[in-house]
Motif scaffolding. Structure first.
Motif, mmCIF file in Angstrom:
data_model
loop_
_atom_site.group_PDB
_atom_site.id
_atom_site.type_symbol
_atom_site.label_atom_id
_atom_site.label_comp_id
_atom_site.label_asym_id
_atom_site.label_seq_id
_atom_site.Cartn_x
_atom_site.Cartn_y
_atom_site.Cartn_z
ATOM 1 N N MET A 93 0.830 -1.212 0.000
ATOM 2 C CA MET A 93 0.000 0.000 0.000
ATOM 3 C C MET A 93 0.860 1.255 0.000
ATOM 4 N N GLU A 94 0.332 2.284 -0.650
ATOM 5 C CA GLU A 94 0.989 3.593 -0.617
ATOM 6 C C GLU A 94 -0.044 4.663 -0.334
ATOM 7 N N GLU A 95 0.422 5.754 0.283
ATOM 8 C CA GLU A 95 -0.498 6.851 0.600
ATOM 9 C C GLU A 95 -0.622 7.740 -0.646
ATOM 10 N N PHE A 96 -1.774 7.680 -1.308
ATOM 11 C CA PHE A 96 -1.947 8.451 -2.542
ATOM 12 C C PHE A 96 -2.402 9.877 -2.266
ATOM 13 N N SER A 97 -3.222 10.037 -1.239
ATOM 14 C CA SER A 97 -3.456 11.377 -0.706
ATOM 15 C C SER A 97 -3.587 11.224 0.806
ATOM 16 N N LYS A 98 -3.581 12.337 1.523
ATOM 17 C CA LYS A 98 -3.436 12.258 2.979
ATOM 18 C C LYS A 98 -4.504 11.344 3.601
ATOM 19 N N GLY A 99 -4.012 10.306 4.323
ATOM 20 C CA GLY A 99 -4.920 9.387 5.009
ATOM 21 C C GLY A 99 -5.638 8.418 4.086
ATOM 22 N N GLN A 100 -5.171 8.303 2.822
ATOM 23 C CA GLN A 100 -5.821 7.384 1.880
ATOM 24 C C GLN A 100 -4.774 6.467 1.254
ATOM 25 N N PHE A 101 -4.850 5.179 1.629
ATOM 26 C CA PHE A 101 -3.865 4.203 1.172
ATOM 27 C C PHE A 101 -4.500 3.278 0.139
ATOM 28 N N LYS A 102 -3.707 2.963 -0.924
ATOM 29 C CA LYS A 102 -4.204 2.055 -1.966
ATOM 30 C C LYS A 102 -3.101 1.068 -2.315
ATOM 31 N N PHE A 103 -3.492 -0.064 -2.908
ATOM 32 C CA PHE A 103 -2.504 -1.047 -3.364
ATOM 33 C C PHE A 103 -1.859 -0.544 -4.648
ATOM 34 N N THR A 104 -0.541 -0.495 -4.678
ATOM 35 C CA THR A 104 0.118 -0.118 -5.933
ATOM 36 C C THR A 104 0.041 -1.275 -6.928
ATOM 37 N N GLN A 105 0.124 -2.533 -6.408
ATOM 38 C CA GLN A 105 0.211 -3.685 -7.314
ATOM 39 C C GLN A 105 -1.094 -3.959 -8.070
ATOM 40 N N PHE A 106 -2.202 -3.394 -7.602
ATOM 41 C CA PHE A 106 -3.465 -3.628 -8.303
ATOM 42 C C PHE A 106 -3.949 -2.350 -8.995
ATOM 43 N N ASP A 107 -3.006 -1.449 -9.225
ATOM 44 C CA ASP A 107 -3.315 -0.263 -10.004
ATOM 45 C C ASP A 107 -4.496 0.523 -9.424
ATOM 46 N N ARG A 108 -4.634 0.464 -8.080
ATOM 47 C CA ARG A 108 -5.671 1.221 -7.361
ATOM 48 C C ARG A 108 -7.096 0.904 -7.803
ATOM 49 N N LYS A 109 -7.289 -0.330 -8.295
ATOM 50 C CA LYS A 109 -8.623 -0.633 -8.849
ATOM 51 C C LYS A 109 -9.545 -1.364 -7.877
ATOM 52 N N LEU A 110 -9.010 -1.766 -6.712
ATOM 53 C CA LEU A 110 -9.813 -2.601 -5.800
ATOM 54 C C LEU A 110 -10.701 -1.800 -4.857
ATOM 55 N N PRO A 111 -11.829 -2.402 -4.453
ATOM 56 C CA PRO A 111 -12.579 -1.814 -3.340
ATOM 57 C C PRO A 111 -11.838 -2.152 -2.056
ATOM 58 N N LEU A 112 -11.694 -1.202 -1.159
ATOM 59 C CA LEU A 112 -10.940 -1.476 0.076
ATOM 60 C C LEU A 112 -11.782 -1.369 1.336
ATOM 61 N N ILE A 113 -12.733 -0.468 1.325
ATOM 62 C CA ILE A 113 -13.566 -0.241 2.515
ATOM 63 C C ILE A 113 -15.026 -0.161 2.070
ATOM 64 N N TYR A 114 -15.929 -0.601 2.932
ATOM 65 C CA TYR A 114 -17.350 -0.320 2.727
ATOM 66 C C TYR A 114 -17.879 0.299 4.011
ATOM 67 N N ALA A 115 -18.991 0.986 3.902
ATOM 68 C CA ALA A 115 -19.613 1.581 5.092
ATOM 69 C C ALA A 115 -21.119 1.448 4.979
ATOM 70 N N ILE A 116 -21.740 1.267 6.133
ATOM 71 C CA ILE A 116 -23.196 1.072 6.190
ATOM 72 C C ILE A 116 -23.812 2.078 7.148
ATOM 73 N N ASP A 117 -24.914 2.665 6.716
ATOM 74 C CA ASP A 117 -25.725 3.507 7.594
ATOM 75 C C ASP A 117 -27.120 2.874 7.567
ATOM 76 N N GLY A 118 -27.523 2.325 8.709
ATOM 77 C CA GLY A 118 -28.821 1.646 8.765
ATOM 78 C C GLY A 118 -29.683 2.195 9.890
ATOM 79 N N THR A 119 -30.971 1.900 9.812
ATOM 80 C CA THR A 119 -31.911 2.352 10.866
ATOM 81 C C THR A 119 -32.749 1.175 11.329
ATOM 82 N N LYS A 120 -32.914 1.070 12.637
ATOM 83 C CA LYS A 120 -33.798 0.022 13.145
ATOM 84 C C LYS A 120 -35.248 0.479 12.994
ATOM 85 N N LEU A 121 -36.038 -0.376 12.399
ATOM 86 C CA LEU A 121 -37.450 -0.006 12.167
ATOM 87 C C LEU A 121 -38.187 0.140 13.488
#
Ligand SMILES: C[S@@+](CC[C@H](N)C(=O)[O-])C[C@H]1O[C@@H](n2cnc3c(N)ncnc32)[C@H](O)[C@@H]1O
Length: 266
Positions: free
Chosen positions: A238-266
């Motif tokens: 991984m390399e820091e491409f911009s501040k606080g953002q790291f990506k894999f150099t070997q995969f040409d920055r094409k991979l998904p790395l993080i997901y996030a969920i915002d949910g509500t209990k009914l």
């Protein structure tokens, strides 16, 4: 699926062993945190929004830096973790920093036996559900702990990432939850040179399993985001491409790395 080994005991030893080294590591930057820096990242902060006065349950809180960062933003917090060493350190930091926070040491699935209250927000982040075999049981705990209309906020590594071998050179594991993954690792993600060897037991959970477990336990998905960077430099290449953002150099920055969920209990 094959019979599940005593993963709780094995993972507890693993996380207790890692905790000592994490506290001292450059990765966790505990000194800066003690001086007032937040350990939270823009991804989860954006989803959390204004949390002043909110009651927040933080699942798998490790030694409490994120939990206490939430407290510094004005939330009333409870952190939960399996590792007694991590929880001891979280309590020590709470006293040292004169903050208001409660911490509980238990297996996540057993939390309802230790905590009989509900929360405005249940929060969990970065390296969490991979330690749990059954997401339906996890989502049932999330749902039980939420007030009606309470929010579930999560940010974690994308399950695609967990398919790779430790060197991130080849696909080793299924994207799907088809096997118990038993690994022995030298060092830790926070300190690769740490003189420790730990065994750990985990599971890969595809996105469909994560979302379906929440929905079938009454948590409606409001937002599901994917990111092509990680806020942590934890994987080889991984390399820091911009501040606080790291990506894999070997995969040409094409991979998904993080997901996030915002949910509500009914
Ligand atoms: C990668 S850390 C949590 C991430 C947090 N963002 C951090 O780095 O501080 C994973 C945590 O999950 C906890 N954990 C693992 N299995 C658990 C279980 N069954 N119940 C509760 N906590 C568990 C571990 O003790 C560890 O502290």
């Amino acid at each position: 699926m094959e019979k599940i080994v005593d993963y709780i005991s094995i993972n507890k030893v693993c996380w207790n062993t890692r905790t000592d080294h994490h506290i001292e590591s450059e990765f966790y930057q505990l000194d800066a945190f003690i001086k007032g820096a937040s350990s939270l990242n823009p991804i989860e902060l954006d989803l959390l929004g204004d949390i002043k006065g909110k009651k927040i349950l933080h699942l798998q809180c490790h030694f409490g830096m994120d939990t206490l960062s939430l407290a510094r933003l004005g939330a009333e917090v409870v952190g939960v973790d399996l590792s007694d060493k991590a929880i001891d350190k979280a309590k020590e930091l709470t006293n040292q920093l004169n903050l208001d926070a409660r911490f509980i040491c238990c297996d996540l699935y057993e939390l309802p036996q230790h905590l009989n209250e509900t929360f405005d927000i249940v929060f969990t982040s970065y390296g969490t559900i991979g330690w749990l075999p059954d997401l339906n049981k996890w989502a049932a705990v999330v749902s039980k702990m939420l007030k009606p209309n309470g929010r579930f906020i999560m940010a974690d590594f994308h399950p695609y990432v967990w398919m790779y071998d430790n060197d991130f050179k080849k696909i080793q594991y299924s994207y799907f939850n088809v096997e118990t993954i038993i690994e022995t690792e030298s060092g830790t993600y926070a300190d690769k040179e740490a003189p420790i060897e730990t065994q750990s037991i985990g599971w890969n959970h595809p996105i469909s399993e994560i979302l379906n477990s929440l929905v079938s336990n009454g948590v409606t998905i409001q937002k599901f985001n994917e990111y092509d960077y990680s806020p942590y430099n934890v994987f080889p290449g991984m390399e820091e491409f911009s501040k606080g953002q790291f990506k894999f150099t070997q995969f040409d920055r094409k991979l998904p790395l993080i997901y996030a969920i915002d949910g509500t209990k009914l």
